[in-house]
Design an enzyme around this catalytic site. Structure first.
Site, mmCIF file in Angstrom:
data_model
loop_
_atom_site.group_PDB
_atom_site.id
_atom_site.type_symbol
_atom_site.label_atom_id
_atom_site.label_comp_id
_atom_site.label_asym_id
_atom_site.label_seq_id
_atom_site.Cartn_x
_atom_site.Cartn_y
_atom_site.Cartn_z
ATOM 1 C CG ASP A 81 46.225 35.760 51.331
ATOM 2 O OD1 ASP A 81 46.481 34.849 50.537
ATOM 3 O OD2 ASP A 81 45.550 35.588 52.355
ATOM 4 C CD GLU A 126 50.072 35.901 49.353
ATOM 5 O OE1 GLU A 126 49.315 34.932 49.171
ATOM 6 O OE2 GLU A 126 50.510 36.231 50.482
#
Length: 242
Positions: free
Chosen positions: A66, A134
């Site tokens: 992320d 992610e």
């Protein structure tokens, strides 16, 4: 390079070679540390424990990915849109890394075919595949480094699966725009919403009103509170842009 080729040859004779070849199709290069990629596609619903008692799933890699995705997207936007201001670049980055958008991109890339999760999580988790994407980015970083992530983002995500032109045009979060304007100008913006029914009394609908400095500047209605607030905010934005 030789190590990657050697790994490739080994997987020719393994039962789980399907996972390996699908992974190559997504990555566009030969992976090195396969254990990282297996973890990246292990949802917490099917977590497992190691001998030392630690739990293994993709949440830590998702956390890392992320942060890395935000950095890579920022760098890409900075170099690609060299005549835009900070506000524009921030909005475009937000649209790229938005969970709903990442989920769509992940599905296009074939992430669902590799993800291991409990059957019920597919229905209960809205961003299951985007989170796995992610985690994959986190795994790539630990396996190949930052430069490889930038190439993966540009060649495998942006070039093949992200419609930048559509994202540039998309700016429909009117409530966020209004709140952002209020913060910059130090104005008070308040939304009031309530549920009401039609004349028959059977069809519910939300109605919202937005006030700027205690003066009504927009109203809206919709099947949800969010839809009604967006409509009200859209009208208020037209007022403040005059």
């Amino acid at each position: 390079m030789l190590r990657g080729v050697f790994t490739f040859l080994i997987y020719l004779f393994r039962k789980d070679k399907g996972f390996y070849y699908k992974l190559i199709g997504i990555l566009g290069f030969l992976p090195g540390k396969m254990s990282l990629y297996r973890i990246a596609f292990t949802h917490r619903s099917v977590s497992y424990k190691l001998d030392d008692g630690s739990t293994v799933n993709n949440e830590r890699l998702e956390y890392l990915g992320d942060a890395l995705l935000g950095a890579v997207a920022s760098e890409f936007i900075y170099h690609t849109y060299d005549h835009t201001d900070e506000g524009y670049m921030t909005k475009l980055r937000a649209r790229i890394v938005k969970r709903k958008h990442l989920n769509t991109v992940a599905i296009k890339m074939g992430i669902p075919a590799l993800l291991s999760s409990h059957p019920h999580t597919v229905k209960s988790s809205k961003h299951l595949y985007g989170n796995a994407l992610e985690a994959l980015i986190g795994a790539i970083y630990l396996d190949k480094g930052y430069r490889c992530i930038t190439k993966f983002f540009e060649k495998r995500m942006v070039r093949n699966n992200i419609e930048l032109i559509d994202l540039e045009k998309k700016d429909s979060d009117y409530k966020s725009q209004l709140i952002e304007w209020a913060q910059k100008t130090k104005k008070e913006v308040v939304f009031f919403s309530h549920l009401e029914y039609d004349k028959i009394g059977k069809t519910p609908a939300f109605r919202s009103t937005v006030q700027i400095e205690q003066v009504e500047r927009g109203t809206g209605s919709g099947d949800s509170k969010k839809e009604a607030e967006q409509q009200a905010a859209s009208i208020a934005l037209k007022y403040i842009s005059v």
